[in-house]
Design an enzyme around this catalytic site. Sequence first.
Site, short mmCIF file in Angstrom:
data_model
loop_
_atom_site.label_atom_id
_atom_site.label_comp_id
_atom_site.label_asym_id
_atom_site.label_seq_id
_atom_site.Cartn_x
_atom_site.Cartn_y
_atom_site.Cartn_z
CG PHE A 93 34.70 42.31 43.05
CD1 PHE A 93 35.82 43.00 42.59
CD2 PHE A 93 34.63 41.99 44.41
CE1 PHE A 93 36.84 43.37 43.45
CE2 PHE A 93 35.64 42.36 45.28
CZ PHE A 93 36.75 43.05 44.80
CB CYS A 94 36.20 40.17 37.46
SG CYS A 94 34.79 40.26 36.32
CD1 TRP A 95 37.73 45.92 33.35
CD2 TRP A 95 38.07 47.00 35.27
NE1 TRP A 95 37.80 47.27 33.06
CE2 TRP A 95 38.02 47.96 34.23
CE3 TRP A 95 38.26 47.46 36.57
CZ2 TRP A 95 38.15 49.32 34.44
CZ3 TRP A 95 38.40 48.83 36.80
CH2 TRP A 95 38.35 49.74 35.73
N GLY A 98 32.38 40.74 34.38
CA GLY A 98 32.37 40.00 33.12
C GLY A 98 32.64 38.52 33.29
CB ILE A 122 36.67 46.60 40.95
CG1 ILE A 122 37.24 47.54 42.04
CG2 ILE A 122 37.50 46.62 39.68
CD1 ILE A 122 38.62 47.17 42.48
#
Length: 344
Positions: A93-95, A98, A122
Amino acid sequence: MFQDVTLNELSTLRNNGEITLIDVRSPSEYYDATIPGSLNIPVFNNDERAEVGTLYKQVSSEAAKERGLEIFSAKLPGFIKRFSQIDTEKAVFCWRGGMRSETAATVLDLMGIHVYRLQGGIRSYRQWVIQTLDQLEFKPRTYVLNGYTGSGKTTILRQLQKEGYPVLDLEKLANHRGSIFGQIGLEPNNQKKFESLLVQDLLRLQQSPYTLLEGESKRIGKAVLPDFLFNKKEQGTQLFIDLPLNERILNILDEYQPWDHQEQCIEAFRIIKKRIHTPIAKQIESHLENGEFYSAVQLLLEYYYDPLYDRTAEQYLDKITIQANNITEAIKGVKTIVHEIPVR
């Protein structure tokens, strides 16, 4: 092809078997807040992220993508090796779910390493935390440990937790001891970190008949308790640990190890120095500077912390006092009370 999953689907996967969550954001983002238990294998380090972000804002998204691909390509062997060393299922996962997590998942898939990708990143997890805390009705009865500074309340809770008692360790979640000296030797957690850890413990304890916690103030270091939890604490059964002064001083010295953090202790004391009668304040400062920590702690307790605590404790008219000579006896006293009082 990698598989996108929602937060609920990811939770189901975690319940059904071991899965490693991997945060591919930069180390500074990971440090600020992540999903508890996640590893950090970043696509960009802090400087690289700043560089790509600047290109995106000041030049174009295409320029940012080109530079990002150039940076990431150079570190691909090491990136893939780290993932290949994890022998469980993996989810990245990233922010916001994306480009970084998509790029990582795509490359890993090409190398034959299957991963899931968290939709919404997240940010979706953070929204779930806020919503859960906002709607949660914490059911267990609460036993709240109070007592003068140095009464060993945190030590008592952690020993009880080791023995399987249902404990909510707020100071551990905040990574702060809850006083002006509370961050000495520690790095306090911010609100996002605190809430992410807190919601997990609250849900874990939700079906317990009771929960033990410490009588903290509304704020613990950088973290603030949710209103519902603070009110639950205030309405709980208040237990007061009463230990001899000498024992409390020794507990504080053992907990804080001031000889390893002398300058931090002096800096923290100077914040409250003006609240203490001037001659006594000078004595305390002199003791700290000379490494006479027992004497410094004794004066701090007698002339600052104990009177302050007396004023705070006046609000609790219905309380149970546990008199003990040491922490071991206090633990026995707490056990006796929680087993004797019927759960409502």
